[in-house]
Design a protein around this motif. Structure first.
Motif, PDB file in Angstrom:
ATOM      1  N   ARG A 173       5.363  12.530  -0.891  1.00 31.29           N
ATOM      2  CA  ARG A 173       5.729  11.116  -1.015  1.00 31.29           C
ATOM      3  C   ARG A 173       4.539  10.184  -0.771  1.00 31.29           C
ATOM      4  O   ARG A 173       4.720   8.988  -0.563  1.00 31.29           O
ATOM      5  N   GLY A 174       3.337  10.726  -0.822  1.00 28.32           N
ATOM      6  CA  GLY A 174       2.134   9.955  -0.526  1.00 28.32           C
ATOM      7  C   GLY A 174       1.918   8.748  -1.421  1.00 28.32           C
ATOM      8  O   GLY A 174       1.350   7.743  -0.993  1.00 28.32           O
ATOM      9  N   GLU A 175       2.392   8.817  -2.665  1.00 25.87           N
ATOM     10  CA  GLU A 175       2.171   7.718  -3.604  1.00 25.87           C
ATOM     11  C   GLU A 175       3.275   6.656  -3.528  1.00 25.87           C
ATOM     12  O   GLU A 175       3.166   5.597  -4.134  1.00 25.87           O
ATOM     13  N   ALA A 176       4.344   6.945  -2.781  1.00 27.23           N
ATOM     14  CA  ALA A 176       5.458   5.995  -2.685  1.00 27.23           C
ATOM     15  C   ALA A 176       5.047   4.786  -1.854  1.00 27.23           C
ATOM     16  O   ALA A 176       4.285   4.900  -0.893  1.00 27.23           O
ATOM     17  N   PHE A 177       5.560   3.612  -2.231  1.00 23.94           N
ATOM     18  CA  PHE A 177       5.356   2.411  -1.431  1.00 23.94           C
ATOM     19  C   PHE A 177       6.479   2.331  -0.390  1.00 23.94           C
ATOM     20  O   PHE A 177       7.560   2.863  -0.615  1.00 23.94           O
ATOM     21  N   ARG A 232       0.850  -1.197   0.000  1.00 25.22           N
ATOM     22  CA  ARG A 232       0.000   0.000   0.000  1.00 25.22           C
ATOM     23  C   ARG A 232       0.883   1.243   0.000  1.00 25.22           C
ATOM     24  O   ARG A 232       1.959   1.243   0.592  1.00 25.22           O
ATOM     25  N   SER A 233       0.377   2.295  -0.639  1.00 28.96           N
ATOM     26  CA  SER A 233       1.132   3.548  -0.684  1.00 28.96           C
ATOM     27  C   SER A 233       1.245   4.147   0.718  1.00 28.96           C
ATOM     28  O   SER A 233       0.515   3.758   1.641  1.00 28.96           O
ATOM     29  N   ALA A 234       2.143   5.100   0.866  1.00 29.26           N
ATOM     30  CA  ALA A 234       2.309   5.797   2.150  1.00 29.26           C
ATOM     31  C   ALA A 234       0.970   6.383   2.602  1.00 29.26           C
ATOM     32  O   ALA A 234       0.578   6.246   3.764  1.00 29.26           O
ATOM     33  N   LEU A 235       0.275   6.992   1.652  1.00 35.22           N
ATOM     34  CA  LEU A 235      -1.020   7.615   1.955  1.00 35.22           C
ATOM     35  C   LEU A 235      -2.024   6.582   2.463  1.00 35.22           C
ATOM     36  O   LEU A 235      -2.712   6.791   3.464  1.00 35.22           O
ATOM     37  N   LEU A 295      -9.933   9.130   8.426  1.00 34.77           N
ATOM     38  CA  LEU A 295      -8.904  10.125   8.100  1.00 34.77           C
ATOM     39  C   LEU A 295      -9.013  10.490   6.616  1.00 34.77           C
ATOM     40  O   LEU A 295      -8.933   9.624   5.754  1.00 34.77           O
ATOM     41  N   SER A 296      -9.201  11.773   6.340  1.00 36.72           N
ATOM     42  CA  SER A 296      -9.347  12.203   4.946  1.00 36.72           C
ATOM     43  C   SER A 296      -7.981  12.168   4.266  1.00 36.72           C
ATOM     44  O   SER A 296      -6.939  12.178   4.918  1.00 36.72           O
ATOM     45  N   GLU A 297      -8.028  12.159   2.928  1.00 34.92           N
ATOM     46  CA  GLU A 297      -6.774  12.146   2.190  1.00 34.92           C
ATOM     47  C   GLU A 297      -5.990  13.422   2.456  1.00 34.92           C
ATOM     48  O   GLU A 297      -4.767  13.395   2.595  1.00 34.92           O
ATOM     49  N   ALA A 298      -6.694  14.531   2.555  1.00 34.89           N
ATOM     50  CA  ALA A 298      -6.028  15.810   2.831  1.00 34.89           C
ATOM     51  C   ALA A 298      -5.322  15.782   4.187  1.00 34.89           C
ATOM     52  O   ALA A 298      -4.174  16.214   4.318  1.00 34.89           O
ATOM     53  N   ALA A 299      -6.009  15.218   5.182  1.00 38.14           N
ATOM     54  CA  ALA A 299      -5.410  15.134   6.523  1.00 38.14           C
ATOM     55  C   ALA A 299      -4.208  14.196   6.509  1.00 38.14           C
ATOM     56  O   ALA A 299      -3.205  14.435   7.192  1.00 38.14           O
ATOM     57  N   ALA A 300      -4.306  13.113   5.709  1.00 42.96           N
ATOM     58  CA  ALA A 300      -3.190  12.170   5.608  1.00 42.96           C
ATOM     59  C   ALA A 300      -1.982  12.847   4.948  1.00 42.96           C
ATOM     60  O   ALA A 300      -0.841  12.660   5.385  1.00 42.96           O
ATOM     61  N   ARG A 301      -2.241  13.645   3.907  1.00 40.20           N
ATOM     62  CA  ARG A 301      -1.130  14.355   3.251  1.00 40.20           C
ATOM     63  C   ARG A 301      -0.478  15.347   4.213  1.00 40.20           C
ATOM     64  O   ARG A 301       0.748  15.499   4.253  1.00 40.20           O
ATOM     65  N   GLU A 302      -1.305  15.993   4.994  1.00 39.85           N
ATOM     66  CA  GLU A 302      -0.831  16.940   6.001  1.00 39.85           C
ATOM     67  C   GLU A 302       0.040  16.208   7.050  1.00 39.85           C
ATOM     68  O   GLU A 302       1.111  16.696   7.432  1.00 39.85           O
TER      69      GLU A 302
END
Ligand code: ADP
Ligand code: MG
Length: 206
Positions: A107-111, A77-80, A90-97
């Protein structure tokens, strides 16, 4: 209030823990210190509810996060997604934050396998703090890191604890780490192990 009241814990016939009683107040950071093999991880697993085979009782909030020695990420799964899967709602925006707060902006898309070990550990920290747990449990999270990486991780953890203020139980065999991060140190001694509590910070004294 988090309560740990262990009367005894055995593995088979071997008693590992004697009476161990302590409390953790909301927002308090407590270090559990003691040599390797004394029973620190055992207490942590009991508090987390992973080990229920003991005499005594514990009370903990439902909303809890654990940081293990190894990052324990989902490699496929990706970092996100590692953040959003572990933290319901947890929203995607909050996860990116949350990623940005640990220096993983963009780096959210990195494994996990595409991240350095230091980055993986920061991702594990982001995952733990992103859901704003009431109780945070950490089992020797800085062990086997080189001095520079350990320093970066400790400073980052200090910042995240100050921002999020979970009740924290932090397990370590390194006294310097305990003294730096904790409001209070509990020390395990003896066989079976029991606590010798002492204060590390006395308000109003230098
Ligand atoms: P620490 O985290 O302080 O290094 P642990 O809590 O992991 O110590 O272990 C305490 C003692 O219990 C050690 O002697 C260890 O070998 C033993 N122990 C830990 N887990 C088990 C288990 N699942 N079965 C039998 N003995 C165990
Ligand atoms: Mg351990």
């Amino acid at each position: 209030m988090i309560r740990v009241d262990i009367l005894s814990k055995r593995y088979g016939r071997v008693p590992v823990l004697g009476p161990v009683h302590f409390r953790i107040a909301p927002g308090e950071t407590v270090a559990l210190l003691g040599p390797s093999g004394i029973g620190k991880s055992t207490i942590l697993r009991i508090l987390a509810g992973i080990d229920t085979d003991f005499e005594g009782c514990v009370s903990r909030p439902e909303h809890m996060a654990i940081v293990f020695q190894e990052p324990t990420l989902l490699p496929w799964r990706s970092a996100l997604r590692n953040l959003t899967l572990a933290n319901a709602g947890l929203s995607e925006a909050a996860a990116r934050e949350a990623l940005a707060r640990v220096g993983l902006k963009g780096r959210g898309e990195a494994f996990p396998g595409q991240l350095s070990l230091g980055q993986q550990r920061r991702l594990a920290l982001a995952r733990a703090f992103a859901g704003r747990p009431e109780l945070l449990i950490m089992d020797e999270p800085f062990v086997s890191l080189d001095a520079k990486t350990a320093e970066t991780m400790i400073a980052l953890t200090e910042t995240l604890i100050a921002e999020t203020r979970p009740a924290t139980l932090f397990v370590t065999h390194a006294r310097a780490e305990a003294e730096r991060l904790a409001d209070r140190i509990l020390e395990l001694r003896g066989e079976p192990a029991t606590l010798s509590p002492h204060l590390v910070q006395t308000e109003g004294y230098d």
